[in-house]
Design an enzyme around this catalytic site. Structure first.
Site, PDB file in Angstrom:
ATOM      1  N   ASP A  92       0.842  -1.197   0.000  1.00  0.00           N
ATOM      2  CA  ASP A  92       0.000   0.000   0.000  1.00  0.00           C
ATOM      3  C   ASP A  92       0.881   1.253   0.000  1.00  0.00           C
ATOM      4  OD1 ASP A  92      -3.232   0.474   0.950  1.00  0.00           O
ATOM      5  OD2 ASP A  92      -1.850   2.184   1.076  1.00  0.00           O
ATOM      6  N   ILE A  93       0.487   2.235  -0.777  1.00  0.00           N
ATOM      7  CA  ILE A  93       1.291   3.451  -0.908  1.00  0.00           C
ATOM      8  C   ILE A  93       1.244   4.300   0.367  1.00  0.00           C
ATOM      9  CG2 ILE A  93      -0.480   5.015  -1.857  1.00  0.00           C
ATOM     10  CD1 ILE A  93       1.623   5.774  -4.023  1.00  0.00           C
TER      11      ILE A  93
ATOM     12  N   ASN B  67     -12.852  -3.326   2.890  1.00  0.00           N
ATOM     13  CA  ASN B  67     -13.792  -2.208   2.983  1.00  0.00           C
ATOM     14  C   ASN B  67     -14.733  -2.277   1.771  1.00  0.00           C
ATOM     15  OD1 ASN B  67     -12.432  -1.233   5.264  1.00  0.00           O
ATOM     16  ND2 ASN B  67     -11.009  -0.031   4.030  1.00  0.00           N
TER      17      ASN B  67
ATOM     18  N   HIS C  41     -10.353  -5.281  -3.384  1.00  0.00           N
ATOM     19  CA  HIS C  41      -9.051  -5.516  -2.775  1.00  0.00           C
ATOM     20  C   HIS C  41      -9.209  -5.965  -1.339  1.00  0.00           C
ATOM     21  CE1 HIS C  41     -10.096  -1.231  -2.349  1.00  0.00           C
ATOM     22  NE2 HIS C  41      -9.495  -1.275  -1.179  1.00  0.00           N
TER      23      HIS C  41
ATOM     24  N   HIS D  33      -7.032  -5.776   2.168  1.00  0.00           N
ATOM     25  CA  HIS D  33      -5.874  -5.259   2.890  1.00  0.00           C
ATOM     26  C   HIS D  33      -5.281  -6.400   3.728  1.00  0.00           C
ATOM     27  CE1 HIS D  33      -6.839  -0.856   2.389  1.00  0.00           C
ATOM     28  NE2 HIS D  33      -8.058  -1.349   2.219  1.00  0.00           N
TER      29      HIS D  33
END
Ligand code: 5GP
Ligand code: ZN
Length: 114
Positions: free
Chosen positions: A30-31, A87, A100, A102
């Site tokens: 993750d950025i 989410n 996606h 996480h």
């Protein structure tokens, strides 16, 4: 979808720090990490969220979860524990509407989530 950020990552048009991949999914860091270890697992095909993946391509959900397990092992968080989060929808803080998971670890997690 050419206007989807994560489709562009799958296509190699946007750079990403890829940590693992399989036939149906890829995982990259993750950025904006919110934990010491924070990766995203996404399907190669575009679906808006994980439930849509399950409806259209249930095998891809399995592939995503298998890849999440590989990421956890590679990141050294499998033993202590980690959190898988999907989410789903704006009220749940989904901001990228390409499905996606996480993969979060490297610190203790509270409950309930914020
Ligand atoms: P969401 O809020 O939809 O559950 O999660 C989307 C995640 O994508 C966020 O954690 C956000 O930091 C991450 N993200 C957004 N843009 C990029 C990007 O260009 N590259 C990477 N690697 N992650 C991104
Ligand atoms: Zn997409």
């Amino acid at each position: 979808m050419s206007d989807c950020l994560f489709c562009r990552i799958v296509a190699g048009e946007v750079p990403a720090d890829v940590v693992a991949a399989n036939e149906s999914a890829i995982a990259f860091r993750d950025i904006t990490p919110v934990a010491p270890k924070h990766s995203l697992v996404i399907p190669r095909e575009h679906y808006a969220n994980l439930v849509e993946v399950a409806a259209a391509a249930p095998g891809t959900v399995t592939a995503m979860i298998q890849l999440a397990g590989e990421v956890a092992a590679a990141e050294g968080i499998a033993h202590d524990g980690y959190r898988l989060v999907a989410n789903t929808g704006a009220a749940a803080h989904q901001t990228v509407f390409h499905a996606h998971l996480h993969v979060l670890g490297g610190r203790s997690m509270g409950w309930p989530p914020g």
